[in-house]
Design a protein around this motif. Structure first.
Motif, PDB file in Angstrom:
ATOM      1  N   ASP A  65     -24.148  35.927 -14.435  1.00 38.23           N
ATOM      2  CA  ASP A  65     -23.252  37.046 -14.733  1.00 38.23           C
ATOM      3  C   ASP A  65     -22.729  37.687 -13.445  1.00 38.23           C
ATOM      4  O   ASP A  65     -21.586  38.180 -13.419  1.00 38.23           O
ATOM      5  CB  ASP A  65     -23.982  38.092 -15.573  1.00 38.23           C
ATOM      6  CG  ASP A  65     -23.028  39.103 -16.184  1.00 38.23           C
ATOM      7  OD1 ASP A  65     -22.159  38.695 -16.987  1.00 38.23           O
ATOM      8  OD2 ASP A  65     -23.138  40.304 -15.847  1.00 38.23           O
ATOM      9  N   ARG A  88     -20.950  46.895 -12.954  1.00 32.54           N
ATOM     10  CA  ARG A  88     -21.610  45.746 -13.596  1.00 32.54           C
ATOM     11  C   ARG A  88     -22.480  45.001 -12.576  1.00 32.54           C
ATOM     12  O   ARG A  88     -23.616  44.639 -12.867  1.00 32.54           O
ATOM     13  CB  ARG A  88     -20.545  44.828 -14.174  1.00 32.54           C
ATOM     14  CG  ARG A  88     -21.051  43.556 -14.844  1.00 32.54           C
ATOM     15  CD  ARG A  88     -19.872  42.780 -15.393  1.00 32.54           C
ATOM     16  NE  ARG A  88     -20.233  41.491 -15.943  1.00 32.54           N
ATOM     17  CZ  ARG A  88     -19.360  40.618 -16.462  1.00 32.54           C
ATOM     18  NH1 ARG A  88     -18.057  40.934 -16.470  1.00 32.54           N
ATOM     19  NH2 ARG A  88     -19.773  39.468 -16.938  1.00 32.54           N
ATOM     20  N   ASN A  92     -26.571  44.712 -12.519  1.00 35.09           N
ATOM     21  CA  ASN A  92     -27.207  43.384 -12.497  1.00 35.09           C
ATOM     22  C   ASN A  92     -28.224  43.268 -11.369  1.00 35.09           C
ATOM     23  O   ASN A  92     -29.292  42.673 -11.546  1.00 35.09           O
ATOM     24  CB  ASN A  92     -26.151  42.292 -12.351  1.00 35.09           C
ATOM     25  CG  ASN A  92     -25.418  42.018 -13.656  1.00 35.09           C
ATOM     26  OD1 ASN A  92     -25.853  42.417 -14.729  1.00 35.09           O
ATOM     27  ND2 ASN A  92     -24.284  41.318 -13.572  1.00 35.09           N
TER      28      ASN A  92
END
Length: 261
Positions: A65, A88, A92
């Motif tokens: 990801d 994001r 992560n």
């Protein structure tokens, strides 16, 4: 020490029941300890092996990801989209650090620890490339960000995934070993309990046969003596071989024959 035949009938029956009960208690204790061992194996598999596999899967998914997020950051141009992808990536990293922090101390094999060491090294290089590409993306230097992503980030990302796959391979071998150990413990428990149960049945049958024989034979002799006395035959020899109830009965009959003579 009393012979078995000299014990009272009640004592013999009590001894037989005691032996059977003792064997059943042994069976229960052995069964409990063996089942406890199997439960320990199952708990280990559920609390360690499954957890480690889940953490490995999460680490791989988050790594993939990250590559997607940094690619997106090089494609978008609005500040809102940039902030979304940057957040994001930040989230992560936090999740990756948490997953790897939990996974590291749980690794027990040399292959697993070696793979984790290599993965940490590659992950540091991966993060360095991500940070470089993210800085370019946030500055809207998308072409440069994409170039860094493909030239510097993706090769390292592949190596990180390879090390995660090596962890999966090491864990799969450990799972097979633990499964074989659990199956062996289960088979051992079954055969041990079957063996004890079979011995208990044999012991019960043997004790039953011995007790029955020790009672019926002298009772049969006493009946034969009583029948001879009833016919007036007082010259028979009465041999007393035991000191239990039947032996004392035969001894009393012998005394009675002596009186009748």
């Amino acid at each position: 020490m009393k012979r078995f035949s000299d014990m009272s009938i009640g004592g013999r029956l009590g001894l037989a029941f005691g032996v059977v009960i003792a064997l059943l208690l042994v069976l229960a204790v052995v069964g409990y300890t063996r089942m406890a061992l199997i439960e320990e194996q199952v708990q280990k598999f559920a609390k360690e092996n499954v957890v480690k596999t889940t953490l490995m899967a999460n680490t791989r998914a988050l790594t993939l990801d990250q590559a997607i997020a940094i690619r997106n950051l090089g494609l978008v141009s609005s500040d809102e989209d940039n902030r979304e992808q940057a957040q994001r990536i930040s989230d992560n990293w936090r999740k990756l650090e948490e997953a790897m922090g939990k996974l590291d101390p749980m690794l027990v094999t040399e292959a697993g620890r070696a793979a984790m060491g290599r993965m940490k090294t590659e992950m540091a290089a991966f993060r360095k490339g991500i940070d470089k590409a993210m800085a370019l993306g946030l500055a809207n230097k998308n072409d440069e960000a994409i170039k860094v992503t493909f030239d510097e980030v993706r090769p390292v990302q592949r190596r990180v995934v390879e090390e995660i796959n090596a962890l999966f391979t090491a864990q799969a071998k450990l799972n097979e070993s633990d499964l074989a150990a659990a199956e062996a413990a289960f088979a051992n428990a079954i055969w041990t309990m079957v063996g004890i149960a079979a011995f208990a049945v044999f012991a019960a049958m043997l004790m039953g046969w011995l007790i029955t024989r020790s009672i019926t034979r002298p009772v049969g002799e006493a009946m034969s003596v009583a029948q001879s006395i009833a016919k007036g035959q007082l010259d028979m020899a009465i041999d007393v071989k035991s000191r239990d109830e039947t032996g004392r009965l035969l001894e009393a009959m012998r005394d009675m024959v002596g009186v009748l003579k």
